[in-house]
Enzyme design. Structure first.
Site, mmCIF file in Angstrom:
data_model
loop_
_atom_site.group_PDB
_atom_site.id
_atom_site.type_symbol
_atom_site.label_atom_id
_atom_site.label_comp_id
_atom_site.label_asym_id
_atom_site.label_seq_id
_atom_site.Cartn_x
_atom_site.Cartn_y
_atom_site.Cartn_z
ATOM 1 C CG HIS A 65 -2.046 -1.000 1.074
ATOM 2 N ND1 HIS A 65 -1.952 -2.115 0.280
ATOM 3 C CD2 HIS A 65 -3.280 -1.061 1.636
ATOM 4 C CE1 HIS A 65 -3.075 -2.799 0.347
ATOM 5 N NE2 HIS A 65 -3.895 -2.191 1.174
ATOM 6 C CE LYS A 93 -12.928 5.655 0.731
ATOM 7 N NZ LYS A 93 -14.132 5.870 -0.111
#
Length: 896
Positions: A138, A566
């Site tokens: 990532h 999120k």
């Protein structure tokens, strides 16, 4: 002999800062004119440093820092960014060095001191658990490997400086070496000139595996074995994992070729390590038949006399190790395409699997035991045994991952092109499940060598084919899991099974078998809430029960921290994750199987970061009964595992936390009546967060214009695009740039927003008792406290001024500011402190030391962003922005 310096963290930082100052002064040369020019630069750096520190201590002076920085020319801006960025990196090294040198108890020492777990409990648990840190690619690690290598060199020199046996004057020599390394760091390009490729990410991961995991993981297991007196066979309860080269979700550059490259390169590193260790053991075990007895099995293993030196004919252990080396060399040639640099004595048969090599080592161990040489086992030989048990020939177990939407399209094409159904995508969920179950019940394949498939379908089939081939060649443990992103229905499981069947990874029949475990990933609030219903329907299918039984009666589920945050905000994400895990654990027990959880945590608190020990200890009861898998991502990989000593501590921490979570579970009020209170609190926080992020008109514009998101997307820090699609909706943005962007702007919004409103509505008097009786709630609050300490409203306000629509900016920032104050006040009231981190002085001191430098970088970044968005697209401005992103990330540490 001179005494060691034994510097504390602040003294170490001052030493490194002084040497950096000398390097800046000497950067143009050591002549009079060059030194004068360098002194001018150093004076500027010192002036801005003192001004920034002063503002932190006493408030804004006559000339604000942002105005002083605005008047600088581009060269001076670049100089300051470089100086403060490198200082932040040096401060990190000093902090890590202090952690390594602290005499306080580590995780194992705490376990030993409290003796909360008996030897019998430990042996029973570890014999059936899997504990696995999984490295991912990532993209939040902005530093190049060249920078990381220099940092490792500096860390090593600091360790030497602490040596109590330094000779007179040696400390001066080490300081000179430190200065040379800092000069090299100063003159090394901070960021990549071209976008990193998947193979680069693979090499970066392998470097961490080789430096830390290969050397330290076996030592950790030996220490635990000694602590509990665990003898007998090696138990492979801890194995590293990797997504690098196998994670295809949203990354078109991960292919069958990258998967093959990853597995083969890992095998090269592992086999070379074994070859080196066996060769060294050969030099150590020089026992002669004249003085040492040997078993019949060892004599059979020993190489024939003609294959060894005449001086070694009477040394059976060396001869046995010659056989091991020769077989390993042949194995390397078969698996990796070429043999080792040091050629073997003879052309032996290769090992077909690592268990054969482990058996040969067992022969050597048993022979030594039989003849009273037990102490010769406890060292390199035992460590090598542990390594083989943990790493096999493949080093790290690879996962495959793909988005469920891709599988749906692939299966649609396979079914329609084979004439099974006119349009799979047009079917209802019930019709899809019925059709897929029918296809999975028989041996017929859908794919045909005479058809041409789309690029996407061809790529997915090639990946599956390659995975099946690698499992055959490197063993079943080389690739073990197939993770499905965005699992929302039963058809998502079955579509994955169809793709596996078409590539030889799934065998249908009355008792079906799968080479890989199908692992659902629940990552939105909706998915987490529906997770037990989806898993119940999956596990209640007759063929699935047989499938799970064939895989040790273990079903794994992955929990997504990033996307759920999120989607619903920090508090709701953590609460829904906890309740989902509790429900899934109950479901597994009711079905008579085990559930293992794979925690998709990131570095930032907004992506599940924070203390791994506290997070694991605070899991629901039985959540780690079958072990635990945890992703290690981005900049966290280097900070946790870049240094072998720190890496060892982190591996110990994960093991001890999992053991205590399962075998000495703390009572948590969150599992009792307080669950109702937390659920209500979560609902309030969820509505508050969603109202701002998804229901405020223009918020997506505010986010993109008030953070460096567009510039982060252009950074060459990862092979994967920032968004899954071309859409600019927040829903389609990856969680990593979402969190990373807010961190750069010092808002840290994903790590706290909504909590203050929730506390206000619930009432502090109801929550204080919960804080004292719930490890889960305390850990949640503790993480927010750390995040808020790193945030800065004055700097966040400067970023908001970048938004073109000033009315929009004022309105949204006012909401953020109000909630920030409410959240800080709530945390202070809950923790009964006068200031954030008042009871964590070391952490507070470490953060405060960096903040003046990070603040200056933020002010510089805002001005650079303003210039760029006003039309300055020069290379110098772009480079300076990227350097500032690098520096802020280094200073904040866990920002992505």
């Amino acid at each position: 002999m001179s005494p060691s310096l034994q510097l504390d963290s602040h003294q170490t930082i001052r030493l490194l800062g002084r040497l950096l100052g000398i390097v800046i002064k000497e950067q143009y040369g050591t002549g009079e004119a060059e030194l004068k020019r360098g002194q001018h630069d150093l004076d500027l750096v010192e002036q801005i440093r003192r001004q920034s520190v002063g503002e932190h201590r006493s408030g804004v002076g006559e000339v604000p820092l942002d105005r002083s920085l605005f008047e600088l020319d581009p060269r001076e801006v670049a100089l300051l960014i470089r100086a403060f960025s490198i200082f932040s990196q040096l401060a990190n090294i000093a902090d890590d060095h202090w952690i390594r040198s602290e005499k306080g108890p580590g995780a194992l020492q705490q376990l030993e001191h409290h003796m909360r777990v008996s030897a019998k409990q430990a042996n029973t648990y570890l014999s059936q658990a899997l504990i696995s840190p999984v490295i991912t690619a990532h993209p939040t690690e902005v530093r190049r490997k060249s920078i990381l290598d220099r940092e490792a060199d500096i860390a090593h020199l600091l360790e030497r400086l602490d040596d109590a046996n330094l000779h007179e004057g040696e400390d001066a020599e080490i300081e000179a070496e430190l200065k040379r390394d800092i000069r090299t760091l100063w003159q090394t390009r901070m960021f990549r000139a071209v976008r990193i490729h998947v193979t680069d990410e693979i090499e970066n991961a392998i470097a961490v595996f080789a430096r830390t995991f290969v050397t330290q993981l076996p030592l950790v297991k030996r220490r635990i074995a000694k602590l509990y007196g665990l003898g007998g066979p090696v138990v492979p309860y801890m194995r590293p994992g990797s997504w690098v080269g196998g994670d295809r979700d949203g990354n078109p550059f991960v292919t069958a070729q990258t998967l093959d490259y990853a597995v083969r390169r890992q095998a090269e590193v592992m086999l070379d390590h074994y070859l080196s260790e066996v060769n060294t053991l050969g030099s150590e075990l020089s026992l002669s038949e004249e003085f040492a007895g040997t078993s019949v099995a060892l004599k059979a293993l020993a190489a024939a006399p003609e294959y060894v030196s005449r001086q070694q004919v009477d040394e059976p252990y060396r001869r046995a190790l010659v056989t091991c080396y020769s077989r390993l060399a042949a194995t390397r040639k078969v698996l990796c395409g070429r043999g080792p640099t040091l050629a073997p004595r003879w052309e032996a048969e290769p090992y077909e699997k690592p268990e054969e090599f482990a058996a040969d080592l067992g022969v050597i161990v048993d022979s030594l035991k039989e003849n009273g040489d037990d102490d010769l086992i406890d060292g390199r030989l035992h460590t090598l045994q542990e390594a083989v048990g943990a790493f096999g020939f493949h080093l790290a177990t690879m996962d495959l991952r793909q988005n469920s939407a891709v599988h749906e399209r692939v299966v649609d094409e396979l079914l329609t092109s084979a004439g099974v159904v006119p349009s799979y995508s047009a079917l209802s969920e019930k019709e899809r499940v019925a059709l897929l179950l029918k296809e999975l019940s028989g041996p017929r394949l859908l794919r045909s060598p005479y058809r041409t498939y789309s690029e996407e379908t061809s790529s997915e089939l090639e990946i599956g084919d390659k995975a099946a081939d690698l499992c055959r060649r490197f063993g079943d443990s080389a690739i073990t899991n197939y993770v499905i992103s965005h699992t929302e229905s039963i058809s998502d499981f079955l579509e994955t099974a169809i793709v596996m069947k078409e590539t030889g990874l799934f065998t249908p029949g009355e008792r079906p078998r799968a080479a890989l475990r199908i692992v659902p990933l629940f990552e939105t609030i909706h998915d987490l809430r529906a997770s037990d219903d989806i898993m119940r329907a999956w596990l209640d299918m007759p063929f699935v029960r047989a499938l799970v039984e064939s895989q040790g009666a273990i079903q794994e589920a992955m929990i997504g921290y990033s996307d759920s945050n999120k989607d619903g905000g920090y508090l709701t994400s953590n609460w829904e994750i906890r309740t989902s895990i509790a429900r899934l654990t109950y479901l597994a027990a009711a079905r008579g199987i085990k559930m293992r959880f794979f925690h998709g945590r990131g570095g930032a608190v907004g992506r599940g970061g924070g203390s791994s020990f506290d997070a694991i200890r605070a899991l629901p009861c039985n959540a780690s009964a079958s072990g635990i898998r945890i992703t290690e991502q981005g900049e966290v990989v280097a900070s946790k595992y870049g240094d072998p000593e720190l890496g060892r501590r982190n591996l110990e921490t994960i093991i001890v936390a999992a053991m205590l979570s399962e075998l000495n579970h703390d009572t948590d009020a969150a599992d009792g009546e307080a669950a109702i209170l937390l659920s209500m609190m979560s609902d309030v926080a969820f509505k508050s967060y969603r109202a701002l992020v998804y229901e405020t008109k223009g918020f997506d514009t505010y986010f993109r214009e008030s953070t460096p998101l567009p510039e982060i997307s252009n950074l060459k820090i990862g092979s994967r695009p920032a968004s899954r699609t071309a859409s600019e909706r927040i829903e389609d943005l990856r969680a990593i740039p979402w969190v990373f962007s807010w961190a750069q702007a010092r808002v840290m919004l994903p790590g706290w927003y909504g909590f203050g409103t929730a506390v206000s509505e619930m009432g502090i008097e109801h929550l204080r008792p919960l804080y004292k009786t719930s490890p889960f709630f305390r850990t949640t609050v503790s993480n927010m406290e750390m995040v808020l300490t790193k945030s800065s409203l004055p700097i966040a306000r400067r970023y908001s001024e970048l938004v073109e629509d000033k009315e929009l900016a004022r309105a949204i920032f006012a909401s953020i500011e109000k909630e920030w104050h409410a959240t800080v006040e709530a945390i202070l009231a809950l923790t009964e402190q006068r200031a954030l981190l008042e009871r964590s002085p070391k952490l507070l001191s470490s953060i405060r030391l960096r903040l003046p430098y990070i603040d200056a970088l933020n002010h510089l970044q805002v001005d650079l962003l303003r210039r760029r968005r006003a039309g300055d697209d020069s290379e110098g401005t772009s480079r300076a922005i990227h350097m500032s992103i690098n520096g802020i990330s280094a200073g904040l540490r866990n920002s992505g």
